[in-house]
Scaffold this motif. Structure first.
Motif, PDB file in Angstrom:
ATOM      1  N   GLU A 293      41.865  60.008  87.325  1.00 42.50           N
ATOM      2  CA  GLU A 293      40.137  60.177  87.436  1.00 42.50           C
ATOM      3  C   GLU A 293      39.940  58.579  87.330  1.00 42.50           C
ATOM      4  N   TYR A 294      39.089  58.295  88.182  1.00 45.76           N
ATOM      5  CA  TYR A 294      38.459  56.890  88.303  1.00 45.76           C
ATOM      6  C   TYR A 294      37.023  56.962  87.839  1.00 45.76           C
ATOM      7  N   SER A 295      36.584  56.131  87.256  1.00 50.82           N
ATOM      8  CA  SER A 295      35.171  56.096  86.672  1.00 50.82           C
ATOM      9  C   SER A 295      34.654  54.725  86.461  1.00 50.82           C
ATOM     10  N   MET A 296      33.449  54.439  87.037  1.00 50.88           N
ATOM     11  CA  MET A 296      32.918  53.148  86.934  1.00 50.88           C
ATOM     12  C   MET A 296      31.282  53.060  87.202  1.00 50.88           C
ATOM     13  N   ARG A 297      30.557  52.165  86.329  1.00 47.60           N
ATOM     14  CA  ARG A 297      29.069  51.703  86.674  1.00 47.60           C
ATOM     15  C   ARG A 297      28.926  50.400  86.841  1.00 47.60           C
ATOM     16  N   ILE A 298      28.004  50.341  87.672  1.00 46.94           N
ATOM     17  CA  ILE A 298      27.773  48.808  88.174  1.00 46.94           C
ATOM     18  C   ILE A 298      26.192  48.717  87.978  1.00 46.94           C
ATOM     19  N   SER A 299      25.763  47.199  88.158  1.00 45.61           N
ATOM     20  CA  SER A 299      24.380  46.854  88.024  1.00 45.61           C
ATOM     21  C   SER A 299      24.281  45.800  89.095  1.00 45.61           C
ATOM     22  N   GLY A 300      23.163  45.348  89.379  1.00 48.30           N
ATOM     23  CA  GLY A 300      23.251  44.258  90.552  1.00 48.30           C
ATOM     24  C   GLY A 300      23.815  43.054  89.923  1.00 48.30           C
ATOM     25  N   ALA A 301      24.222  42.961  88.784  1.00 51.15           N
ATOM     26  CA  ALA A 301      25.035  41.796  88.487  1.00 51.15           C
ATOM     27  C   ALA A 301      26.321  41.962  88.425  1.00 51.15           C
TER      28      ALA A 301
ATOM     29  N   LYS B 161      34.687  50.076  83.487  1.00 53.11           N
ATOM     30  CA  LYS B 161      35.719  50.804  84.529  1.00 53.11           C
ATOM     31  C   LYS B 161      36.672  51.589  83.814  1.00 53.11           C
ATOM     32  N   GLN B 162      36.856  52.765  84.058  1.00 58.14           N
ATOM     33  CA  GLN B 162      37.775  53.714  83.251  1.00 58.14           C
ATOM     34  C   GLN B 162      38.525  54.376  84.252  1.00 58.14           C
ATOM     35  N   LEU B 163      40.215  54.405  83.788  1.00 58.69           N
ATOM     36  CA  LEU B 163      40.969  55.003  84.702  1.00 58.69           C
ATOM     37  C   LEU B 163      41.654  56.181  83.576  1.00 58.69           C
ATOM     38  N   GLY B 164      41.842  57.385  84.043  1.00 58.04           N
ATOM     39  CA  GLY B 164      42.239  58.488  83.261  1.00 58.04           C
ATOM     40  C   GLY B 164      43.623  58.973  84.142  1.00 58.04           C
ATOM     41  N   MET B 165      44.433  59.610  83.438  1.00 53.72           N
ATOM     42  CA  MET B 165      45.523  60.467  83.793  1.00 53.72           C
ATOM     43  C   MET B 165      45.968  61.452  82.816  1.00 53.72           C
ATOM     44  N   THR B 166      46.550  62.608  83.560  1.00 58.56           N
ATOM     45  CA  THR B 166      47.061  63.833  82.718  1.00 58.56           C
ATOM     46  C   THR B 166      48.132  63.886  83.096  1.00 58.56           C
ATOM     47  N   ALA B 167      49.319  63.992  82.536  1.00 62.54           N
ATOM     48  CA  ALA B 167      50.865  64.138  82.996  1.00 62.54           C
ATOM     49  C   ALA B 167      51.241  65.377  82.249  1.00 62.54           C
ATOM     50  N   MET B 168      52.387  66.039  82.798  1.00 63.06           N
ATOM     51  CA  MET B 168      53.057  66.973  81.872  1.00 63.06           C
ATOM     52  C   MET B 168      54.473  66.478  81.686  1.00 63.06           C
ATOM     53  N   VAL B 169      54.940  66.660  80.535  1.00 63.65           N
ATOM     54  CA  VAL B 169      56.203  66.134  80.068  1.00 63.65           C
ATOM     55  C   VAL B 169      56.867  67.462  79.151  1.00 63.65           C
ATOM     56  N   THR B 170      58.150  67.360  78.906  1.00 62.06           N
ATOM     57  CA  THR B 170      59.063  67.990  78.089  1.00 62.06           C
ATOM     58  C   THR B 170      59.090  67.521  76.697  1.00 62.06           C
TER      59      THR B 170
ATOM     60  N   ASP C   4      40.109  52.265  79.161  1.00 61.17           N
ATOM     61  CA  ASP C   4      38.940  51.176  79.594  1.00 61.17           C
ATOM     62  C   ASP C   4      39.621  49.887  79.967  1.00 61.17           C
ATOM     63  N   ILE C   5      39.185  49.715  81.329  1.00 62.93           N
ATOM     64  CA  ILE C   5      39.904  48.668  81.954  1.00 62.93           C
ATOM     65  C   ILE C   5      38.881  47.389  82.030  1.00 62.93           C
ATOM     66  N   ASP C   6      39.645  46.227  81.751  1.00 63.06           N
ATOM     67  CA  ASP C   6      38.869  44.895  81.607  1.00 63.06           C
ATOM     68  C   ASP C   6      38.427  44.863  83.102  1.00 63.06           C
ATOM     69  N   PRO C   7      37.065  44.596  83.384  1.00 62.05           N
ATOM     70  CA  PRO C   7      36.535  44.378  84.777  1.00 62.05           C
ATOM     71  C   PRO C   7      36.895  43.070  85.324  1.00 62.05           C
ATOM     72  N   ASP C   8      37.485  42.045  84.509  1.00 64.68           N
ATOM     73  CA  ASP C   8      37.759  40.771  85.020  1.00 64.68           C
ATOM     74  C   ASP C   8      38.983  40.635  85.326  1.00 64.68           C
ATOM     75  N   ALA C   9      40.128  41.704  84.871  1.00 62.90           N
ATOM     76  CA  ALA C   9      41.482  41.578  85.134  1.00 62.90           C
ATOM     77  C   ALA C   9      41.665  42.258  86.556  1.00 62.90           C
ATOM     78  N   GLU C  10      42.783  41.607  87.015  1.00 63.32           N
ATOM     79  CA  GLU C  10      43.269  42.380  88.414  1.00 63.32           C
ATOM     80  C   GLU C  10      44.225  43.311  88.163  1.00 63.32           C
ATOM     81  N   LEU C  11      43.869  44.652  88.628  1.00 63.47           N
ATOM     82  CA  LEU C  11      44.454  45.604  88.473  1.00 63.47           C
ATOM     83  C   LEU C  11      45.742  45.857  89.348  1.00 63.47           C
ATOM     84  N   PRO C  12      46.791  46.111  88.845  1.00 66.43           N
ATOM     85  CA  PRO C  12      48.238  46.056  89.456  1.00 66.43           C
ATOM     86  C   PRO C  12      48.112  47.040  90.669  1.00 66.43           C
ATOM     87  N   GLY C  13      48.708  46.865  91.936  1.00 59.46           N
ATOM     88  CA  GLY C  13      48.517  47.781  92.954  1.00 59.46           C
ATOM     89  C   GLY C  13      49.414  49.201  92.529  1.00 59.46           C
TER      90      GLY C  13
END
Length: 292
Positions: free
Chosen positions: A151-159, A164-173, A199-208
């Motif tokens: 899941e990717y979520s973000m909100r922007i303004s003119g500034a 930014k938020q990144l979500g993930m649900t995974a299955m494990v044992t 919660d993602i730092d908007p100023d940080a570079e997100l790894p590929g």
């Protein structure tokens, strides 16, 4: 009895109650129609978010096309009655090329177009879907398609970007430490679900490879992993690894949290681990949140 002529579709429609359209009095040209949503007067309150949700739309996540679900919205000023909902789909369509790439870069482009076309201060989007990827078995290295929900979520303004938020649900044992401790042999294990919202730092570079990084740390802290294909030698490795690494949900959530804190592009997180208990009719869960 009256003979029915049902030889034409029009006759059949009339038989089932269809009638001719009336001669209308309202304009049919767009320029002459009243634009009610654009009415301006004091409507008492500003609105934080107004838009559409539960929108099913094709997306591209990683190397594969998938089915996405979207929520898109903008803010609404106090003196405006409503927004033009059709512009939301038009904005999303600008990034559709056999599916909308589910990335922060793409979603920011969509939001800026949406915000400008709506003449609003802010715009927001949440897009989710199933991420498919090839995963080899631990011993024979036979690959099959695995998946996790993202899941990717973000909100922007003119500034710029507000959040930014990144979500993930995974299955494990997971294998029960208590069961292993008290039993003469064996221990019960089960499928567990790990859900994280970062919660993602908007100023940080997100790894590929941020999806791969996140998926790995969710899995590696569990008792063992899930695999699409398992031969006998693979199954032996999986079950023995689980027995060597027993985990309560409390253990799992703390171990994952430690690794998440180490990621410099993460500001904070919400984390939940849930086990579908194999010896109970209920589930076990553990939940926490953390802000750096």
């Amino acid at each position: 009895m009256e003979q029915l002529d049902l030889s034409s579709r029009e006759a059949r429609f009339r038989h089932f109650g269809s009638v001719d359209p009336i001669e209308g009095t309202k304009p049919v040209e767009k320029e002459m129609m009243v634009d009610l949503q654009s009415s301006k007067k004091d409507f008492l309150f500003e609105v934080d978010s107004v838009g559409i949700n539960n929108l099913s739309y094709p997306v591209v996540i990683g190397d594969f096309q998938s089915v996405g679900t979207f929520e898109l919205a903008t803010s609404l000023r106090k003196n405006e009655k409503g927004i033009n909902m059709s512009r939301i789909l038009e904005s999303l369509e600008t990034e559709n090329d056999g599916g909308v790439p589910l990335t922060f870069e793409t979603l920011e482009n969509v939001l800026e177009i949406l915000r400008v076309r709506m003449h609003q201060d802010e715009a927001e989007v949440t897009g989710s879907g199933k991420w498919y990827f090839s995963k080899p078995s631990p011993h024979t290295l036979l690959s099959g398609m695995a998946h996790a929900d993202v899941e990717y979520s973000m909100r922007i303004s003119g500034a710029g970007v507000l959040h930014k938020q990144l979500g993930m649900t995974a299955m494990v044992t997971t294998l029960c430490p208590c069961s292993k401790e008290i039993s003469e042999y064996s221990a019960h294990n089960q499928r567990g679900y790990v859900k994280v919202l970062l919660d993602i730092d908007p100023d940080a570079e997100l790894p590929g490879d941020h999806k791969e990084q996140l998926y790995e740390l969710l899995e590696v802290n569990a008792s063992s992993q899930l695999y699409p294909i398992l031969k006998r030698t693979d199954e032996k490795m999986v079950t023995e690894r689980a027995y060597e690494n027993p985990r309560f949900v409390e253990d799992l959530i703390r171990l994952i949290a430690y690794d998440l804190v180490e990621l410099d592009w993460v500001k904070g997180f919400e984390l939940e681990c849930r086990n579908e208990e194999s010896i109970h009719q209920h589930d076990a869960f553990s939940r926490m949140s953390y802000q750096k």
